[in-house]
Design a protein around this motif. Structure first.
Motif, mmCIF file in Angstrom:
data_model
loop_
_atom_site.group_PDB
_atom_site.id
_atom_site.type_symbol
_atom_site.label_atom_id
_atom_site.label_comp_id
_atom_site.label_asym_id
_atom_site.label_seq_id
_atom_site.Cartn_x
_atom_site.Cartn_y
_atom_site.Cartn_z
ATOM 1 N N ARG A 113 -30.720 -12.462 17.426
ATOM 2 C CA ARG A 113 -31.912 -13.097 16.810
ATOM 3 C C ARG A 113 -31.510 -14.205 15.859
ATOM 4 O O ARG A 113 -32.139 -15.263 15.822
ATOM 5 C CB ARG A 113 -32.742 -12.037 16.088
ATOM 6 C CG ARG A 113 -33.502 -11.129 17.016
ATOM 7 C CD ARG A 113 -34.212 -10.032 16.251
ATOM 8 N NE ARG A 113 -34.946 -9.159 17.155
ATOM 9 C CZ ARG A 113 -35.185 -7.892 16.924
ATOM 10 N NH1 ARG A 113 -34.768 -7.328 15.799
ATOM 11 N NH2 ARG A 113 -35.868 -7.163 17.786
ATOM 12 N N ARG A 114 -30.464 -13.951 15.071
ATOM 13 C CA ARG A 114 -30.017 -14.966 14.112
ATOM 14 C C ARG A 114 -29.530 -16.209 14.850
ATOM 15 O O ARG A 114 -29.871 -17.338 14.487
ATOM 16 C CB ARG A 114 -28.894 -14.396 13.250
ATOM 17 C CG ARG A 114 -28.531 -15.258 12.063
ATOM 18 C CD ARG A 114 -27.328 -14.719 11.328
ATOM 19 N NE ARG A 114 -26.109 -14.971 12.093
ATOM 20 C CZ ARG A 114 -24.875 -14.700 11.643
ATOM 21 N NH1 ARG A 114 -24.721 -14.120 10.463
ATOM 22 N NH2 ARG A 114 -23.825 -14.964 12.369
ATOM 23 N N ARG A 143 -30.332 -17.189 17.882
ATOM 24 C CA ARG A 143 -31.450 -17.836 18.560
ATOM 25 C C ARG A 143 -32.200 -18.758 17.622
ATOM 26 O O ARG A 143 -32.602 -19.856 17.992
ATOM 27 C CB ARG A 143 -32.396 -16.765 19.120
ATOM 28 C CG ARG A 143 -33.491 -17.310 19.984
ATOM 29 C CD ARG A 143 -34.266 -16.184 20.639
ATOM 30 N NE ARG A 143 -35.060 -15.431 19.682
ATOM 31 C CZ ARG A 143 -35.346 -14.130 19.771
ATOM 32 N NH1 ARG A 143 -34.861 -13.423 20.765
ATOM 33 N NH2 ARG A 143 -36.088 -13.548 18.863
ATOM 34 N N ARG A 144 -32.364 -18.314 16.373
ATOM 35 C CA ARG A 144 -33.068 -19.164 15.378
ATOM 36 C C ARG A 144 -32.241 -20.373 14.983
ATOM 37 O O ARG A 144 -32.786 -21.403 14.608
ATOM 38 C CB ARG A 144 -33.371 -18.335 14.116
ATOM 39 C CG ARG A 144 -34.482 -17.335 14.280
ATOM 40 C CD ARG A 144 -34.967 -16.828 12.940
ATOM 41 N NE ARG A 144 -33.914 -16.238 12.141
ATOM 42 C CZ ARG A 144 -33.602 -14.937 12.149
ATOM 43 N NH1 ARG A 144 -34.285 -14.100 12.934
ATOM 44 N NH2 ARG A 144 -32.641 -14.471 11.387
ATOM 45 N N ASN A 145 -30.913 -20.247 15.055
ATOM 46 C CA ASN A 145 -30.046 -21.322 14.585
ATOM 47 C C ASN A 145 -29.716 -22.366 15.642
ATOM 48 O O ASN A 145 -28.938 -23.276 15.400
ATOM 49 C CB ASN A 145 -28.728 -20.731 14.036
ATOM 50 C CG ASN A 145 -28.949 -19.953 12.762
ATOM 51 O OD1 ASN A 145 -29.943 -20.149 12.072
ATOM 52 N ND2 ASN A 145 -28.024 -19.058 12.447
#
Length: 197
Positions: A191-192, A194-196
């Protein structure tokens, strides 16, 4: 214009070699520990995880480096080298995943392992690596790593039997909690990442 002499020119190792070296270091530490345990009368295996024993919390950190002989160590070494190298080459999370799997998985064993047992071996880390690789690409939405996850599932699907209490003397809790920790790390880091993007 000046150039460095051939003797002083720096030669860097290829990137893939630099990324795999930490996996080799982990395995070398495991082998060194087992050799020391064989040569010296230290009985290092007693420092494994002893569930709910406050005097043996260090076993959570030490247990992946302790093995019940060279057969046990060799079985873990081969899979650890393969999965650890895949993890190191496809993400930058080797150390974080290793620490997370060892600590979270080890804590799970310490809390819920069978009474009067000692849990040793790197198989919890192996299961954590496999679970991480199987899940990470899908969570991060990265096609290459998702395909790698499918490959890991296809090749190592039989590991699923290791999380069940089917064989005497096998730490199925170590396998189960290692895999659960790998999934947790994949969800968090995927998730981290994917956001970055």
């Amino acid at each position: 214009m000046t150039t460095a002499s051939p003797a002083r020119r720096r030669v860097d190792a290829p990137t893939w070699v630099r990324r795999v070296i930490p996996v080799l270091v982990l395995v070398a530490l495991m082998w060194a520990t087992e050799i020391v345990d064989l040569v010296l009368p230290l009985s290092l295996d007693r420092f494994g995880i002893r569930p709910r024993d406050l005097g043996h919390l260090q076993g959570i950190v030490l247990s992946p480096f302790l093995h019940l002989g060279f057969g046990h160590l060799m079985a873990n070494t081969i899979v650890l080298l393969v999965l650890g190298s895949m993890l190191a080459l496809t993400t930058r999370h080797l150390w974080l995943v290793t620490a997370g799997v060892a600590l979270l998985g080890g804590l799970g064993v310490w809390l819920l392992g069978g009474p009067n047992t000692v849990h040793i071996g790197a198989s919890g880390v192996v299961y954590g690596y496999a679970a991480f690789l199987a899940v990470y690409g899908f969570v991060a939405r990265r096609i290459g790593q998702a395909l790698l996850g499918v490959l890991v599932i296809a090749v190592y699907w039989s590991m699923i039997w290791g999380v069940l209490p089917l064989r005497e003397g096998v730490s199925w809790q170590g396998h189960l909690f290692g895999a659960a920790a790998g999934v947790a790390m994949a969800m968090w880091l995927g998730r981290r990442d994917r956001r970055n993007v």
